[in-house]
Design an enzyme around this catalytic site. Structure first.
Site, mmCIF file in Angstrom:
data_model
loop_
_atom_site.group_PDB
_atom_site.id
_atom_site.type_symbol
_atom_site.label_atom_id
_atom_site.label_comp_id
_atom_site.label_asym_id
_atom_site.label_seq_id
_atom_site.Cartn_x
_atom_site.Cartn_y
_atom_site.Cartn_z
ATOM 1 N N HIS A 58 -29.763 20.710 137.398
ATOM 2 C CA HIS A 58 -28.726 20.305 136.436
ATOM 3 C C HIS A 58 -28.864 21.094 135.132
ATOM 4 O O HIS A 58 -29.666 20.763 134.261
ATOM 5 C CB HIS A 58 -28.860 18.806 136.144
ATOM 6 N N ARG A 62 -22.601 27.727 130.649
ATOM 7 C CA ARG A 62 -21.473 27.927 129.716
ATOM 8 C C ARG A 62 -20.601 29.143 129.965
ATOM 9 O O ARG A 62 -19.704 29.412 129.164
ATOM 10 C CB ARG A 62 -21.984 28.005 128.264
ATOM 11 N N ASN A 92 -18.455 22.286 134.014
ATOM 12 C CA ASN A 92 -17.593 22.061 132.838
ATOM 13 C C ASN A 92 -17.453 23.367 132.051
ATOM 14 O O ASN A 92 -18.059 23.574 131.012
ATOM 15 C CB ASN A 92 -18.080 20.888 131.974
ATOM 16 N N ASP A 301 -30.875 18.967 132.320
ATOM 17 C CA ASP A 301 -29.540 18.872 131.721
ATOM 18 C C ASP A 301 -29.458 19.797 130.498
ATOM 19 O O ASP A 301 -28.908 19.438 129.454
ATOM 20 C CB ASP A 301 -29.201 17.428 131.331
HETATM 21 O O1 DOR Z 1 -25.230 15.691 126.724
HETATM 22 C C1 DOR Z 1 -24.526 16.181 127.564
HETATM 23 N N1 DOR Z 1 -24.058 17.430 127.446
HETATM 24 N N2 DOR Z 1 -24.207 15.461 128.633
HETATM 25 C C2 DOR Z 1 -23.310 15.880 129.523
HETATM 26 O O2 DOR Z 1 -23.068 15.174 130.452
HETATM 27 C C3 DOR Z 1 -22.610 17.162 129.343
HETATM 28 C C4 DOR Z 1 -23.409 18.077 128.529
HETATM 29 C C5 DOR Z 1 -22.647 19.268 128.021
HETATM 30 O O3 DOR Z 1 -21.947 19.914 128.820
HETATM 31 O O4 DOR Z 1 -22.791 19.596 126.851
#
Ligand code: DOR
Length: 667
Positions: A58, A62, A92, A301
């Site tokens: 995860h 970007r 994303n 993350d």
């Molecule tokens: O803190 C976060 N940032 N949680 C997420 O689910 C998305 C991520 C992001 O893309 O910045």
């Protein structure tokens, strides 16, 4: 290239053993207590721990769309620096990979720039909007699974449909679980700290409610289901029960949820992420879930944002913190060292289970496996300093925290993609002993942290009486904890250094690279050096001799009294030619005369600029690499900004290694 990793401890999956590992063509070829050295370059692991590369299931890289936050290149460099050999970026992005055409943009950037393996996710819904289903079937061959990370899929029907399709395609749904209706504008965990400090909270239910719903859908559809970044004790319990029922469910949590709790918060953007850092009880439940196997993976993350986006405190900053470069040191220092979690469990959750869940090869140090390998140093005390990150993101809740371990090297498909030994570090060293070599040249031996010194020809910059010397000094020899330099007393600073009494402490910048490309050497290579440029060549000669290709060494000095290192080069097995300008030793004249008479096709040079220039102009040299000893006299050790004019414009030569190819230089 074939090489041998030696002198380390190997994590076998069952335990730890002193083993050597031979690597060729990107794969592990043999593993045994001792292996044949012939034809193999030796890479000394200095008692460190060798493990298979980590996998982060995860991350956010970007690109495409938000390259100002991170790119495939910087994100995967950060991954390599964190010991990861594979990362799985979330969708994303812009465009969101929700069909093959959009996914192709991301795949092209990966193909072009990735430094480690990258296996992306496709989106669950078009544009991650939670409405129409994305083209899962078209993307399935190229992705690890499907996720709308950053948002929960609100509609039960949409999630059911996605699970049915994912099941048909044999890919997991990787779910960011969040009920929008329960968010109510919160920015941190809805707990005592938020109430005491007057911040709107994000309740735990917003996470576990959706996990609960999804688990019902998993039961109904049979889809493989992986839950992202779980942060609450209720989530742990729900997943524990689902696993006990035999559902195909896995999950991850992040180092920040395992190590921190809301009591550690400060009103700074670097403490803001989604889901938020929860209460102490949640943290303890996550650790328990890690221990009993409920939590399968530790994923960072890694979510970089720009400095501006993170400069607006807890209320106004973007959600997300970086994590690739701190995960292992933090987990080791705050879970393993205090005895909360065994090292084997941390390794299992970073190495073995992520691969198992997503069907990736590797995860074992055994013949035939890919040479995706990470070297861990469990005795490497330092402070987390975001300024040293490879990532463009700097926001981490761990900034300034003490850690006792580091990731020292990472190999991906056999290639060295991270070498911490190349970093620049500030250390304090104590003068242990000194020995005069000539009237004004001294051999100085220091004791201190030498872990950042590891390559032939590196330099150190020493502060004498609070000021860095104008000239960096090249490293002659080093081992764990001991460094030897040769210093000529030329001006007041170097005189003061040579006059210092044993026991004096000095601040030093170490690890200032001088990155000769050893792989370019041939049997007709000549090392050309003069003055303080000689010691780096000695270290380089050692490396070449180790590779079974002893070079010819041409050394130029002013007088016989200046000569040093001649015998040492001979002892290595090099052919040594010496010239002195005044004719008092070897051949009278300049070093260029020696090189002209030598049958050579490649040269490495280090020394004062006039000497380099003269060597550069020798007609028989086609290529060659040059180190600008003279140009580093600006005090670059302090500013890190030394540049040199090249064909490609001004090139920074300090941090990258002050070595240029012949064709790059404009005199
Ligand atoms: O803190 C976060 N940032 N949680 C997420 O689910 C998305 C991520 C992001 O893309 O910045």
């Amino acid at each position: 290239m074939e090489y041998l990793l030696t002198g380390g401890t190997v994590w076998t999956g069952d335990g730890f053993a002193r083993l050597e590992v031979a690597v060729a063509d990107g794969r592990i070829v043999s593993v045994a207590p001792t292996l044949d050295r012939k034809g193999r370059e030796k890479i000394e692991l200095k008692d460190r721990l060798l493990v298979p590369g980590f996998v982060d299931v995860h991350v956010h890289l970007r690109e495409p769309g938000f390259s100002y936050k991170e790119t495939i290149r910087t994100g995967t460099e950060a991954a390599a620096a964190g010991g990861y050999t594979a990362v799985m970026p979330m969708p994303n992005l812009n465009p969101v990979p929700d069909c093959l055409e959009h996914l192709r943009e991301e795949l092209a950037a990966i193909g072009r720039d990735a430094q480690v393996r990258v296996l992306p996710y496709g989106a669950i819904t078009c544009g991650e909007r939670g409405e129409a289903l994305a083209d899962l079937a078209a993307m399935a061959p190229y992705v690890a699974g499907f996720s709308d990370d950053g948002r929960g899929v609100q509609s039960d029907d949409r999630m059911r449909e996605a699970m049915r399709e994912a099941k048909r395609l044999d890919r997991p749904i990787v779910a960011h679980c969040e009920v929008n209706d329960l968010l109510r504008g919160g920015c941190i965990h809805d707990g005592v700290w938020a109430r005491d400090h007057g911040f709107p909270g994000i309740c735990s239910e917003s996470e576990w409610r959706q996990i609960e719903r999804d688990l019902r859908l998993v039961e109904e559809t049979g889809c493989r289901y992986h839950v992202c970044h779980i942060s609450t004790r209720e989530s742990v319990e729900l997943i524990r029960r689902a696993k006990a029922k035999g559902l195909p469910v896995t999950c991850e949590t992040g180092p920040h949820y395992l190590v921190l709790c809301d009591e550690d918060l400060r009103d700074e953007g670097r403490f803001k992420m989604n889901p938020p850092i929860r209460s102490r009880a949640d943290r303890d439940a996550l650790v328990a879930g890690l221990l009993d196997g409920t939590i399968d993976c530790i994923a960072t993350d890694h979510a970089p944002h720009s400095a501006e986006e993170k400069a607006k405190g807890l209320r106004g900053s973007a959600m997300g913190v970086v994590g690739l470069e701190t995960a292992f040191p933090i987990l080791y220092t705050y879970l393993v060292e205090p005895g909360l979690v065994p090292l084997e469990t941390v390794l299992d959750r970073l190495i073995v289970r992520p691969r198992r869940i997503f069907g990736l090869p590797g995860g074992r140090i055994a013949p035939g496996e890919p040479a995706d390998l990470t070297v861990l140093n469990l005795r490497s005390p330092h402070t987390v300093d975001p300024e040293t990150f490879r990532s463009k993101g700097r926001a981490t809740p761990f900034a300034g925290m003490h850690v006792s371990a580091s990731v020292d090297k990472t190999f991906c498909a056999g290639e060295l993609v991270w070498d911490r030994d190349e970093r620049v570090a500030e250390v304090s060293m104590t003068l242990l002993a000194k020995r005069p070599l000539t009237a004004d040249v001294w051999e100085l031996t220091f004791a201190g942290d030498t872990s950042a010194i590891a390559r032939p020809g590196q330099f150190v910059n020493i502060a004498v009486e609070g000021c860095f010397l104008r000239r960096p000094i090249s490293v002659c020899a080093w081992c764990d904890g001991q460094l030897t330099l040769i210093c000529r007393a030329q001006g007041a600073g170097t005189r003061a250094l040579c006059d210092a009494a044993p026991g004096t402490a000095f601040d030093m910048l170490v690890g200032l690279g001088n990155g000769y490309d050893v792989a370019k050497a041939t049997e007709k290579t000549v090392l050309v050096g003069g003055g303080v440029g000689v010691p780096p060549l000695y270290a380089l000669a050692e490396a070449l001799c180790r590779r079974g290709a002893p070079p010819t060494v041409a050394l130029g000095f002013n007088t016989a009294a200046d000569c040093f290192y001649e015998e040492e080069f001979q002892a290595l097995g090099c052919r040594v030619l010496v010239s002195t300008v005044d004719g008092s030793r070897g051949e009278k004249g300049f070093v260029t005369a020696l090189v002209e008479k030598t049958d050579c096709d490649y040269a490495f040079c280090c020394g004062p600029e006039p000497m380099l220039q003269a060597v550069y102009n020798l007609p028989q040299l086609q290529g060659g690499q040059f180190s600008f000893e003279e140009r580093m006299g600006c005090g670059f050790g302090a500013c890190m900004g030394c540049t040199c004019r090249t064909k490609y414009g001004s090139k920074r030569i300090c941090k990258d290694g002050p070595v240029l190819e012949k064709e790059e230089i404009v005199w």
